[in-house]
Scaffold this motif. Structure first.
Motif, mmCIF file in Angstrom:
data_model
loop_
_atom_site.group_PDB
_atom_site.id
_atom_site.type_symbol
_atom_site.label_atom_id
_atom_site.label_comp_id
_atom_site.label_asym_id
_atom_site.label_seq_id
_atom_site.Cartn_x
_atom_site.Cartn_y
_atom_site.Cartn_z
ATOM 1 N N THR A 1 1.074 10.096 7.239
ATOM 2 C CA THR A 1 -0.305 10.366 7.840
ATOM 3 C C THR A 1 -1.058 9.314 7.405
ATOM 4 O OG1 THR A 1 0.428 12.765 7.450
ATOM 5 C CG2 THR A 1 -1.693 12.278 8.471
ATOM 6 N N GLU B 1 -14.703 -4.192 9.403
ATOM 7 C CA GLU B 1 -13.840 -4.721 8.389
ATOM 8 C C GLU B 1 -12.520 -3.675 8.518
ATOM 9 O OE1 GLU B 1 -13.329 -5.011 3.525
ATOM 10 O OE2 GLU B 1 -15.195 -5.386 4.519
ATOM 11 N N THR C 1 -6.347 12.546 5.279
ATOM 12 C CA THR C 1 -4.897 12.185 5.007
ATOM 13 C C THR C 1 -4.179 12.778 4.030
ATOM 14 O OG1 THR C 1 -5.560 10.212 4.151
ATOM 15 C CG2 THR C 1 -5.171 10.083 6.372
ATOM 16 N N ARG D 1 0.850 -1.380 -0.239
ATOM 17 C CA ARG D 1 0.128 0.068 0.011
ATOM 18 C C ARG D 1 1.017 1.158 0.116
ATOM 19 N NH1 ARG D 1 -2.425 -4.829 1.493
ATOM 20 N NH2 ARG D 1 -4.945 -4.542 1.565
ATOM 21 N N LEU D 2 0.387 2.356 -0.677
ATOM 22 C CA LEU D 2 1.244 3.588 -0.818
ATOM 23 C C LEU D 2 0.651 4.626 0.242
ATOM 24 C CD1 LEU D 2 1.277 4.166 -4.611
ATOM 25 C CD2 LEU D 2 3.021 3.043 -3.217
ATOM 26 N N PHE D 3 1.578 5.217 0.694
ATOM 27 C CA PHE D 3 1.444 6.444 1.716
ATOM 28 C C PHE D 3 2.292 7.473 1.452
ATOM 29 C CE2 PHE D 3 0.316 2.455 3.768
ATOM 30 C CZ PHE D 3 -1.053 2.736 4.301
ATOM 31 N N SER D 4 1.709 8.757 1.443
ATOM 32 C CA SER D 4 2.149 10.025 1.037
ATOM 33 C C SER D 4 3.320 10.409 1.950
ATOM 34 C CB SER D 4 1.394 11.165 0.735
ATOM 35 O OG SER D 4 0.291 10.763 -0.066
ATOM 36 N N ALA E 1 -1.198 15.108 4.059
ATOM 37 C CA ALA E 1 0.133 14.642 4.322
ATOM 38 C C ALA E 1 1.384 15.440 3.276
ATOM 39 C CB ALA E 1 0.365 13.227 4.242
ATOM 40 N N GLY F 1 -8.963 -2.493 7.281
ATOM 41 C CA GLY F 1 -7.710 -2.436 6.309
ATOM 42 C C GLY F 1 -6.516 -3.155 6.856
ATOM 43 N N VAL F 2 -5.644 -3.963 5.912
ATOM 44 C CA VAL F 2 -4.735 -4.668 6.361
ATOM 45 C C VAL F 2 -3.517 -3.771 6.873
ATOM 46 C CG1 VAL F 2 -3.158 -6.356 5.402
ATOM 47 C CG2 VAL F 2 -5.377 -6.627 5.131
ATOM 48 N N ALA F 3 -3.033 -2.796 5.645
ATOM 49 C CA ALA F 3 -2.022 -2.081 6.042
ATOM 50 C C ALA F 3 -2.134 -0.832 6.793
ATOM 51 C CB ALA F 3 -1.487 -1.333 4.668
ATOM 52 N N SER F 4 -3.089 -0.181 6.814
ATOM 53 C CA SER F 4 -3.638 1.171 7.722
ATOM 54 C C SER F 4 -3.547 0.642 9.040
ATOM 55 C CB SER F 4 -4.545 1.821 7.266
ATOM 56 O OG SER F 4 -5.789 0.845 7.510
ATOM 57 N N ASN F 5 -4.025 -0.633 9.692
ATOM 58 C CA ASN F 5 -4.033 -1.154 10.745
ATOM 59 C C ASN F 5 -2.534 -1.638 11.217
ATOM 60 O OD1 ASN F 5 -6.939 -1.331 12.259
ATOM 61 N ND2 ASN F 5 -7.112 -1.454 10.102
ATOM 62 N N LYS G 1 -4.469 6.979 8.374
ATOM 63 C CA LYS G 1 -5.853 6.894 8.796
ATOM 64 C C LYS G 1 -6.147 5.353 8.911
ATOM 65 C CE LYS G 1 -10.698 7.334 8.003
ATOM 66 N NZ LYS G 1 -11.568 7.872 7.102
ATOM 67 N N GLU H 1 -4.212 13.889 -6.890
ATOM 68 C CA GLU H 1 -3.949 12.427 -6.220
ATOM 69 C C GLU H 1 -4.938 11.945 -5.216
ATOM 70 O OE1 GLU H 1 0.256 10.918 -5.965
ATOM 71 O OE2 GLU H 1 -0.078 11.338 -3.950
ATOM 72 N N LEU I 1 -9.447 11.726 -0.403
ATOM 73 C CA LEU I 1 -10.323 10.694 -0.768
ATOM 74 C C LEU I 1 -10.836 10.619 -2.424
ATOM 75 C CD1 LEU I 1 -12.349 9.292 2.118
ATOM 76 C CD2 LEU I 1 -10.299 8.572 1.380
HETATM 77 C C1 FAD Z 1 -0.787 7.649 -3.937
HETATM 78 C C2 FAD Z 1 -1.480 7.273 -2.707
HETATM 79 C C3 FAD Z 1 -1.389 7.742 -1.587
HETATM 80 C C4 FAD Z 1 -1.865 7.515 -0.467
HETATM 81 N N1 FAD Z 1 -1.474 8.101 0.529
HETATM 82 C C5 FAD Z 1 -2.014 7.792 1.905
HETATM 83 C C6 FAD Z 1 -1.744 8.495 3.115
HETATM 84 O O1 FAD Z 1 -1.087 9.543 3.056
HETATM 85 N N2 FAD Z 1 -2.429 8.133 4.168
HETATM 86 C C7 FAD Z 1 -3.414 7.096 4.080
HETATM 87 O O2 FAD Z 1 -3.886 6.784 5.269
HETATM 88 N N3 FAD Z 1 -3.740 6.383 3.037
HETATM 89 C C8 FAD Z 1 -3.071 6.522 1.940
HETATM 90 N N4 FAD Z 1 -3.278 5.890 0.673
HETATM 91 C C9 FAD Z 1 -4.337 4.887 0.810
HETATM 92 C C10 FAD Z 1 -3.434 3.609 1.327
HETATM 93 O O3 FAD Z 1 -2.728 3.076 0.411
HETATM 94 C C11 FAD Z 1 -4.490 2.394 1.628
HETATM 95 O O4 FAD Z 1 -5.195 2.195 0.558
HETATM 96 C C12 FAD Z 1 -5.057 2.593 2.913
HETATM 97 O O5 FAD Z 1 -4.534 2.915 3.836
HETATM 98 C C13 FAD Z 1 -6.125 1.566 3.036
HETATM 99 O O6 FAD Z 1 -5.453 0.213 2.923
HETATM 100 P P1 FAD Z 1 -5.464 -0.962 4.124
HETATM 101 O O7 FAD Z 1 -4.807 -2.012 3.736
HETATM 102 O O8 FAD Z 1 -5.542 -0.455 5.394
HETATM 103 O O9 FAD Z 1 -7.106 -1.428 3.631
HETATM 104 P P2 FAD Z 1 -7.447 -2.743 2.851
HETATM 105 O O10 FAD Z 1 -7.303 -3.882 3.530
HETATM 106 O O11 FAD Z 1 -6.904 -2.594 1.474
HETATM 107 O O12 FAD Z 1 -8.977 -2.379 2.583
HETATM 108 C C14 FAD Z 1 -10.007 -2.937 3.518
HETATM 109 C C15 FAD Z 1 -11.391 -2.312 3.294
HETATM 110 O O13 FAD Z 1 -11.237 -0.835 3.511
HETATM 111 C C16 FAD Z 1 -11.890 -0.214 2.472
HETATM 112 N N5 FAD Z 1 -11.159 0.923 2.333
HETATM 113 C C17 FAD Z 1 -9.803 0.949 1.815
HETATM 114 N N6 FAD Z 1 -9.378 2.258 1.930
HETATM 115 C C18 FAD Z 1 -10.198 3.145 2.613
HETATM 116 C C19 FAD Z 1 -10.316 4.375 2.825
HETATM 117 N N7 FAD Z 1 -9.517 5.244 2.624
HETATM 118 N N8 FAD Z 1 -11.457 4.732 3.502
HETATM 119 C C20 FAD Z 1 -12.391 3.924 3.733
HETATM 120 N N9 FAD Z 1 -12.660 2.622 3.170
HETATM 121 C C21 FAD Z 1 -11.455 2.280 2.763
HETATM 122 C C22 FAD Z 1 -11.750 -1.094 1.015
HETATM 123 O O14 FAD Z 1 -12.705 -0.955 0.379
HETATM 124 C C23 FAD Z 1 -11.692 -2.420 1.902
HETATM 125 O O15 FAD Z 1 -13.224 -2.808 1.830
HETATM 126 C C24 FAD Z 1 -2.796 6.409 -0.428
HETATM 127 C C25 FAD Z 1 -3.160 5.826 -1.568
HETATM 128 C C26 FAD Z 1 -2.345 5.992 -2.757
HETATM 129 C C27 FAD Z 1 -2.599 5.287 -4.065
#
Ligand code: FAD
Length: 287
Positions: free
Chosen positions: A96, A110, A154, A75-78, A157, A112-116, A98, A285, A247
């Motif tokens: 930053t 549910e 976020t 997963r990407l983060f800024s 960032a 999120g894998v990477a954010s948690n 979420k 973005e 978003l």
């Molecule tokens: C260029 C780029 C820059 C990014 N920069 C940031 C950043 O600075 N900070 C940041 O926190 N994230 C950022 N993101 C988003 C980040 O990459 C992940 O997608 C996000 O953290 C969710 O990943 P996860 O593995 O936790 O969730 P996943 O396991 O991939 O998803 C779990 C569930 O959550 C839902 N979900 C996914 N994202 C969101 C959301 N944002 N809000 C509500 N529901 C969601 C999905 O549909 C899915 O059902 C960026 C993405 C991109 C492409």
């Protein structure tokens, strides 16, 4: 990319050869009673050369495998800090992040894998980092340029990084930074406290809240319309750069707002946007 942007380096580290970073900070940015958990994470690169520019992103590789036994996707983060680190000349970078935790109709949540994974990191933990990524969403180095930064959550960032870079290297730049930043409430707006200390001559701030008690909902595009004359004057000039981050779905409202602002001032948004894009001055973005 903007004509005056520094040259970015990209793809220096990949999944097979990730950089190893150490967690040296993990602070909650949203208030304890806020409905969302947004965190400021600091990753120290130690002796590893991992050059980033403001506006670039990094990839985080969550450890372990998904339900099908495949390694988790990156997963990407800024990057939220300027190129020379959280403090000048420190080899670290800030994110930053979420925590994604979506309540489901059946009562489960549910996560999120990477954010948690990132939000739960402890000081001293090691993280696999890849990248850097991004060669267009970069800030102009020319101090004469005006920069309009529009974000939610976020999406702030990269703009924290832009602002810190300008503050450190060109505090008396002729050009100015304009921030339109939306959140539900001050408690949910990352960096609300530190933002109040940024001098207005460096950063013109419009903090916009959509869920304040006893107040009509307001979104960034609504506040942009209130600054219609200023924004029209800015986007007419060839030295103005526009960045939108946050978003997915926010572009629609922002674009509609620019179109209306242009209409009010006898400008053609489609032409202005095309010209800005051609010259690397319009960047979106969203995720
Ligand atoms: C260029 C780029 C820059 C990014 N920069 C940031 C950043 O600075 N900070 C940041 O926190 N994230 C950022 N993101 C988003 C980040 O990459 C992940 O997608 C996000 O953290 C969710 O990943 P996860 O593995 O936790 O969730 P996943 O396991 O991939 O998803 C779990 C569930 O959550 C839902 N979900 C996914 N994202 C969101 C959301 N944002 N809000 C509500 N529901 C969601 C999905 O549909 C899915 O059902 C960026 C993405 C991109 C492409």
């Amino acid at each position: 990319a903007p004509a005056s942007a520094a040259k970015p380096q990209i793809n220096l580290f990949d999944r097979k050869h990730p950089a190893k970073a150490t967690v040296t900070g993990n602070f909650r940015l949203t208030a304890p009673d806020a409905s969302c958990d947004i965190r400021h994470i600091i990753l120290d690169l130690g002796a590893t050369h991992f050059p980033v520019l403001e506006g670039q992103s990094i990839g985080i590789v969550p450890p372990g495998a998904d339900a099908n036994g495949r390694p988790h996707k990156v997963r990407l983060f800024s990057v939220a800090s300027p190129r020379d680190g959280e403090r000048p000349n420190t080899n670290n970078l800030a994110l930053t992040v979420k925590r994604v935790a979506e309540p489901q109709p059946d009562g489960s949540v549910e996560r999120g894998v990477a954010s948690n994974y990132v939000c739960d990191l402890k000081l001293g933990d090691m993280v696999d980092v890849i990248g850097p990524f991004g060669a267009t969403f970069l800030m102009p180095e020319d101090p004469g340029t005006d920069v309009i930064m529009i974000c939610t959550g976020t999406g702030s960032a990269p703009f924290r990084a832009f602002t810190e870079r300008r503050r450190r290297t060109m505090p008396s730049a002729a050009g100015k930074l304009y921030l339109f930043f939306g959140a539900r409430s001050p408690a949910e707006l990352p960096y609300f406290g530190p933002l109040k200390k940024v001098p207005p001559k460096l950063l013109d701030q419009e903090l916009v809240f959509s869920r304040l008690p006893d107040r009509a909902k307001e979104y960034v595009q609504d506040r942009m319309r209130k600054r219609s004359a200023d924004l029209a004057g800015l986007i007419e000039r060839d030295t103005t750069h526009v960045y939108v981050c946050g978003l997915r779905g926010m572009e629609g409202g922002v674009e509609a707002s620019f179109r209306d602002i242009c209409g009010e001032h006898g400008l053609d948004w489609i032409k202005i946007r095309a010209r800005m894009r051609e010259t690397g001055r319009y960047h979106v973005e969203t995720y």
